[in-house]
Write a protein that holds these residues in place. Structure first.
Motif, PDB file in Angstrom:
ATOM      1  N   ILE A 197      54.979  14.501 -22.663  1.00  0.00           N
ATOM      2  CA  ILE A 197      55.136  13.540 -21.562  1.00  0.00           C
ATOM      3  C   ILE A 197      54.146  13.879 -20.454  1.00  0.00           C
ATOM      4  CG2 ILE A 197      56.709  12.724 -19.760  1.00  0.00           C
ATOM      5  CD1 ILE A 197      58.962  13.229 -21.812  1.00  0.00           C
ATOM      6  N   ALA A 198      53.501  12.842 -19.926  1.00  0.00           N
ATOM      7  CA  ALA A 198      52.552  13.067 -18.832  1.00  0.00           C
ATOM      8  C   ALA A 198      52.926  12.184 -17.652  1.00  0.00           C
ATOM      9  CB  ALA A 198      51.140  12.762 -19.296  1.00  0.00           C
ATOM     10  N   VAL A 199      53.001  12.824 -16.490  1.00  0.00           N
ATOM     11  CA  VAL A 199      53.202  12.090 -15.243  1.00  0.00           C
ATOM     12  C   VAL A 199      51.927  12.290 -14.426  1.00  0.00           C
ATOM     13  CG1 VAL A 199      54.578  11.886 -13.136  1.00  0.00           C
ATOM     14  CG2 VAL A 199      55.693  12.532 -15.289  1.00  0.00           C
ATOM     15  N   ALA A 200      51.234  11.185 -14.130  1.00  0.00           N
ATOM     16  CA  ALA A 200      49.993  11.259 -13.358  1.00  0.00           C
ATOM     17  C   ALA A 200      50.299  10.954 -11.903  1.00  0.00           C
ATOM     18  CB  ALA A 200      48.989  10.240 -13.903  1.00  0.00           C
ATOM     19  N   ILE A 201      49.863  11.830 -11.022  1.00  0.00           N
ATOM     20  CA  ILE A 201      50.050  11.571  -9.589  1.00  0.00           C
ATOM     21  C   ILE A 201      48.688  11.595  -8.916  1.00  0.00           C
ATOM     22  CG2 ILE A 201      51.151  12.297  -7.433  1.00  0.00           C
ATOM     23  CD1 ILE A 201      53.444  13.372  -8.908  1.00  0.00           C
ATOM     24  N   LEU A 211      44.140  10.663 -18.005  1.00  0.00           N
ATOM     25  CA  LEU A 211      45.290  10.371 -18.878  1.00  0.00           C
ATOM     26  C   LEU A 211      45.694   8.898 -18.728  1.00  0.00           C
ATOM     27  CD1 LEU A 211      47.461  13.535 -17.958  1.00  0.00           C
ATOM     28  CD2 LEU A 211      45.881  13.298 -19.891  1.00  0.00           C
ATOM     29  N   PRO A 212      44.836   7.998 -19.225  1.00  0.00           N
ATOM     30  CA  PRO A 212      45.159   6.566 -19.031  1.00  0.00           C
ATOM     31  C   PRO A 212      46.442   6.143 -19.739  1.00  0.00           C
ATOM     32  CG  PRO A 212      43.225   6.854 -20.445  1.00  0.00           C
ATOM     33  CD  PRO A 212      43.566   8.206 -19.927  1.00  0.00           C
ATOM     34  N   ASN A 213      46.899   6.972 -20.726  1.00  0.00           N
ATOM     35  CA  ASN A 213      48.139   6.621 -21.427  1.00  0.00           C
ATOM     36  C   ASN A 213      49.361   7.370 -20.892  1.00  0.00           C
ATOM     37  OD1 ASN A 213      46.773   4.857 -23.153  1.00  0.00           O
ATOM     38  ND2 ASN A 213      46.110   6.592 -24.413  1.00  0.00           N
ATOM     39  N   ALA A 214      49.243   7.960 -19.719  1.00  0.00           N
ATOM     40  CA  ALA A 214      50.385   8.683 -19.134  1.00  0.00           C
ATOM     41  C   ALA A 214      51.592   7.748 -19.067  1.00  0.00           C
ATOM     42  CB  ALA A 214      50.017   9.175 -17.738  1.00  0.00           C
ATOM     43  N   GLN A 215      52.775   8.294 -19.409  1.00  0.00           N
ATOM     44  CA  GLN A 215      53.986   7.459 -19.421  1.00  0.00           C
ATOM     45  C   GLN A 215      54.383   7.006 -18.009  1.00  0.00           C
ATOM     46  OE1 GLN A 215      53.534  10.251 -21.084  1.00  0.00           O
ATOM     47  NE2 GLN A 215      54.508  10.203 -23.093  1.00  0.00           N
ATOM     48  N   ASP A 265      46.165   0.145 -12.356  1.00  0.00           N
ATOM     49  CA  ASP A 265      46.890  -1.142 -12.344  1.00  0.00           C
ATOM     50  C   ASP A 265      48.370  -0.948 -12.606  1.00  0.00           C
ATOM     51  OD1 ASP A 265      44.549  -2.442 -11.874  1.00  0.00           O
ATOM     52  OD2 ASP A 265      44.149  -2.866 -14.002  1.00  0.00           O
ATOM     53  N   ASP A 266      48.695   0.037 -13.468  1.00  0.00           N
ATOM     54  CA  ASP A 266      50.096   0.238 -13.830  1.00  0.00           C
ATOM     55  C   ASP A 266      50.750   1.407 -13.072  1.00  0.00           C
ATOM     56  OD1 ASP A 266      48.369   1.937 -15.129  1.00  0.00           O
ATOM     57  OD2 ASP A 266      49.383   1.872 -17.071  1.00  0.00           O
ATOM     58  N   ALA A 267      50.137   1.798 -11.948  1.00  0.00           N
ATOM     59  CA  ALA A 267      50.739   2.888 -11.150  1.00  0.00           C
ATOM     60  C   ALA A 267      51.680   2.303 -10.093  1.00  0.00           C
ATOM     61  CB  ALA A 267      49.647   3.696 -10.476  1.00  0.00           C
TER      62      ALA A 267
END
Ligand code: DC
Length: 221
Positions: A2-6, A134-138, A194-196
């Motif tokens: 699991i990746a959370v991008a901040i 990580l463009p695919n981060a959940q 866009d999805d953040a």
């Protein structure tokens, strides 16, 4: 994994918030700014300016930057030496922001960041994690706050650490300059994916920001 991008600008509270959440969720907290800072420190130690691209390219050929996690806490190593503390100066901050605009520096650090996320559940903070690394981060969070608020927090952090040499005005100017540099570079600029989900921490306490973000993560995973 699991990746959370901040992602977000300097001083929005990314590292304090991400560290707290990573502990609670038992994820690894990865502070990618430390990689750019270590690269900047290397350039400063070798008297190379961020504008001297050829010299930087040559320098990178002899540079080894590693992140090691000791009891879950990140340490950054430059050519085998722990530089986790010496990268925290305002000179290194400004040089890191300038050097981070060079495509050669960004590609040099890219795989290192992706490899960590391949092997661990991560909460990774930076400027381009949700857009490039990580463009695919959940989960993607864009953490922000007003420049004045970010400068005030930095100023108080410095005072608490016994550093009285930086004035509020200088810190604010540095933050505004870094915001501009980080968001106007051609490669991987600081911008909201866009999805953040945007979280503005200007009026929140640390606890409130942490609760908001944990709720977002739990809603997505
Ligand atoms: O997060 P920080 O303030 O420690 O980062 C220092 C500089 O590094 C920041 O001004 C821009 C750059 N940086 C970047 O370009 N991309 C990242 N993922 C992290 C940091």
């Amino acid at each position: 994994m699991i990746a959370v991008a901040i992602d977000g600008p300097a001083g929005a509270g990314k590292s304090t918030i991400a560290k707290t959440i990573a502990k609670e969720l038992a994820y690894i907290y990865v502070d990618t700014g430390a990689l750019y800072r270590a690269t900047a420190l290397n350039a400063l130690q070798n008297d190379i300016a961020p504008s001297e691209e050829e010299k930087i390219t040559a320098m990178l050929k002899n540079t080894c930057i590693e992140l090691r996690f000791i009891d879950g806490v990140q340490r950054v190593f430059l050519n085998g030496k722990d530089v986790s503390e010496s990268i925290r100066t305002s000179e290194v901050s400004m040089t890191a922001s300038k050097i981070a605009a060079l495509p050669i520096v960004r590609s040099f650090l890219l795989d290192l960041q992706r490899d960590i996320a391949k092997k661990n559940n991560v909460l990774m903070d930076g400027r381009d994690i949700g857009t490039v690394v990580l463009p695919n981060a959940q989960v993607k969070i864009f953490l922000t706050a007003s420049a004045e608020c970010r400068a005030k927090r930095r100023y108080h952090d410095y005072l608490e650490a016994g550093n009285t040499s930086e004035s509020y005005e200088t810190i604010l100017q540095d933050i505004l300059q870094r915001d501009y540099q980080d968001s106007h570079r051609a490669v991987a600029p600081l911008k909201q994916a866009d999805d953040a989900i945007m979280v503005d921490t200007s009026d929140d306490t640390l606890k409130e920001s942490v609760e908001k973000i944990i709720a977002i993560i739990q809603g997505k995973i």
